[in-house]
Design an enzyme around this catalytic site. Sequence first.
Site, PDB file in Angstrom:
ATOM      1  N   SER A   1       0.852  -1.187   0.000  1.00 28.20           N
ATOM      2  CA  SER A   1       0.000   0.000   0.000  1.00 28.20           C
ATOM      3  C   SER A   1       0.883   1.231   0.000  1.00 28.20           C
ATOM      4  O   SER A   1       2.043   1.189   0.450  1.00 28.20           O
ATOM      5  CB  SER A   1      -0.896   0.014   1.252  1.00 28.20           C
ATOM      6  OG  SER A   1      -1.508   1.277   1.427  1.00 28.20           O
TER       7      SER A   1
ATOM      8  N   TYR B   1      -1.147  -0.959  10.293  1.00 27.79           N
ATOM      9  CA  TYR B   1      -1.306  -1.217   8.863  1.00 27.79           C
ATOM     10  C   TYR B   1      -0.069  -0.750   8.101  1.00 27.79           C
ATOM     11  O   TYR B   1       0.468  -1.479   7.248  1.00 27.79           O
ATOM     12  CB  TYR B   1      -2.550  -0.500   8.356  1.00 27.79           C
ATOM     13  CG  TYR B   1      -2.855  -0.712   6.892  1.00 27.79           C
ATOM     14  CD1 TYR B   1      -3.417  -1.902   6.445  1.00 27.79           C
ATOM     15  CD2 TYR B   1      -2.605   0.288   5.954  1.00 27.79           C
ATOM     16  CE1 TYR B   1      -3.702  -2.096   5.107  1.00 27.79           C
ATOM     17  CE2 TYR B   1      -2.893   0.104   4.619  1.00 27.79           C
ATOM     18  CZ  TYR B   1      -3.439  -1.091   4.200  1.00 27.79           C
ATOM     19  OH  TYR B   1      -3.722  -1.273   2.862  1.00 27.79           O
TER      20      TYR B   1
END
Length: 304
Positions: free
Chosen positions: A152, A164
């Site tokens: 990401s 994350y």
Amino acid sequence: MAERPLRLEGKVAIVTGAGSSGEGVGNGKAASILFAREGAKVLLVDFQEDRARETLQMIHDEGGVASTLQGDMTKLEDCERMAETAMERYGRVDILDNNVGISQRGTVVEVSEEDWDKVMTVNLKTIVLASKATIPHIIASGGGGAIINISSIAGLRAHSSTPYTASKAGVIGLTFSMAADHAADSIRVNCIAPGLVYTPMVAPRMNDDLRQYRTDAAPLFAEATQADDFALRWHAMRELVALDPAAALPRLTAMAAAEKTDLLASIMGDPALSRVIVFTRTKHRANRVADKLGKSGVAVEAIH
């Protein structure tokens, strides 16, 4: 004019997280559909098999070849069963798309140990286990193969979801090591780092005001969603990565839409970055952005 040959004809792809977490088209579903459109036989793996069956129906409606399998990628035995099933059903494995992932917001102070471990297990350990189980079968199939790890943009810059971000940064480091480890096996290992696209997983934390803010901030005043063909082209990059013979060396491939030039600017200074694929709705804009970014010394490919 003769039709373009299917780029993945004769190939077998495994996509983990091949269903969507809600109504609509998520990342895994979009990638699976495009693999099948290009002629690959696709094994659709998901913890909740009913989600994978929805993807299967879409592929069958288009005349593609695919099948589903329930599996928990956090368990090595399920990953081994996945790879063995692909061999039993299709006779070979060429592509592994590691797409399983979850999100968790919070700082290191706020996140619980349990939530931290869960994010690391789902976002990072699943790639290790799925690859560990599949690589021997890719080698046995002959002809090399490709592994695509989904990171990401959050893994390349500060983000409000520290667990994350850390997990996705780990995916990038893991990709470099895997690529070096398995280059001699003719297995290309690459990483895709997309920005935030409106998918079923993202939807629960995106209210109307936030969606409008992002839309207004984009130069084209449009939001990328998995429901339109433009957004699906994000996942066409998976095809290019799976096919690109120049991808044999360890490297990071970052994707970004030209509408998100702030994201591009934030990653161009990363010393680990060696290639950026830029795409927009118009050839002129794609080339203009690519020319600008190319001055940084990073290889830039423009697609419209």
